[in-house]
Design a protein around this motif. Sequence first.
Motif, PDB file in Angstrom:
ATOM      1  N   ARG A  25       0.911  -1.284   0.132  1.00 61.46           N
ATOM      2  CA  ARG A  25      -0.061  -0.019  -0.018  1.00 61.46           C
ATOM      3  C   ARG A  25       0.880   1.487   0.082  1.00 61.46           C
ATOM      4  O   ARG A  25       0.541   2.323  -0.810  1.00 61.46           O
ATOM      5  CB  ARG A  25      -0.783   0.038   1.274  1.00 61.46           C
ATOM      6  CG  ARG A  25      -1.931   1.356   1.189  1.00 61.46           C
ATOM      7  CD  ARG A  25      -2.571   1.420   2.581  1.00 61.46           C
ATOM      8  NE  ARG A  25      -1.552   1.736   3.351  1.00 61.46           N
ATOM      9  CZ  ARG A  25      -1.536   1.582   4.838  1.00 61.46           C
ATOM     10  NH1 ARG A  25      -2.651   0.883   5.485  1.00 61.46           N
ATOM     11  NH2 ARG A  25      -0.566   1.864   5.679  1.00 61.46           N
ATOM     12  N   THR A  31       2.435   1.962  -3.322  1.00 63.05           N
ATOM     13  CA  THR A  31       1.495   2.281  -4.268  1.00 63.05           C
ATOM     14  C   THR A  31       1.522   3.932  -3.912  1.00 63.05           C
ATOM     15  O   THR A  31       1.440   4.798  -4.954  1.00 63.05           O
ATOM     16  CB  THR A  31       0.027   1.688  -4.013  1.00 63.05           C
ATOM     17  OG1 THR A  31       0.133   0.544  -4.243  1.00 63.05           O
ATOM     18  CG2 THR A  31      -1.063   2.432  -5.165  1.00 63.05           C
ATOM     19  N   ALA A  53      -0.836  -1.288  -7.212  1.00 58.52           N
ATOM     20  CA  ALA A  53      -2.055  -0.921  -6.601  1.00 58.52           C
ATOM     21  C   ALA A  53      -2.760  -2.475  -6.450  1.00 58.52           C
ATOM     22  O   ALA A  53      -3.284  -2.726  -5.465  1.00 58.52           O
ATOM     23  CB  ALA A  53      -2.715   0.091  -7.119  1.00 58.52           C
ATOM     24  N   GLY A  97      -1.394  -4.645  -4.128  1.00 52.95           N
ATOM     25  CA  GLY A  97      -1.631  -4.416  -3.018  1.00 52.95           C
ATOM     26  C   GLY A  97      -2.931  -4.692  -2.263  1.00 52.95           C
ATOM     27  O   GLY A  97      -3.176  -5.272  -1.173  1.00 52.95           O
ATOM     28  N   SER A 128      -3.786  -7.549   0.657  1.00 55.94           N
ATOM     29  CA  SER A 128      -4.747  -7.007   1.831  1.00 55.94           C
ATOM     30  C   SER A 128      -5.647  -7.885   1.888  1.00 55.94           C
ATOM     31  O   SER A 128      -6.233  -8.456   2.927  1.00 55.94           O
ATOM     32  CB  SER A 128      -5.172  -5.580   1.316  1.00 55.94           C
ATOM     33  OG  SER A 128      -5.468  -5.023   2.537  1.00 55.94           O
TER      34      SER A 128
END
Length: 135
Positions: free
Chosen positions: A15, A18, A49, A52, A56
């Motif tokens: 994150r 990104t 992105a 990520g 996540s």
Amino acid sequence: SSAASDVYKRQVRARDLTVQLIEANRESKWVPEGAMEEHPATYLVECVAKAGAKLSGALFGVDWPPKIDSCAGVIARLKRARVYLDDSLLALESCQEQELIEAAVMGVVLVEVIDIAKEADDIISELRVRLKDGY
């Protein structure tokens, strides 16, 4: 636990990368006005992105180590993240060939993407062992 903390740090790294890429792109104007969607720098940011987001989704809120019946789902999401990380490396290569991004910035991004990918591979391996051994 320490393992859960490590897992959390891994998803935060993607994150944070990104955010750094978006800001660097904005400041350095890697992507010219009116560029095609397939512009390598745009693709780089998108892939990092998406990786990520997959990391996540795979790791956020999961007790660590995950229950045996959750391992396959976590592995599947991590493998999807790996595809995006591999695509990020291809985008970086295109950016290098076209001299779109400063070499120093590209070096940092390259190392970070490779590190995140290695960590994802390590988690996948760990979970595969759990599945094989049934614990």
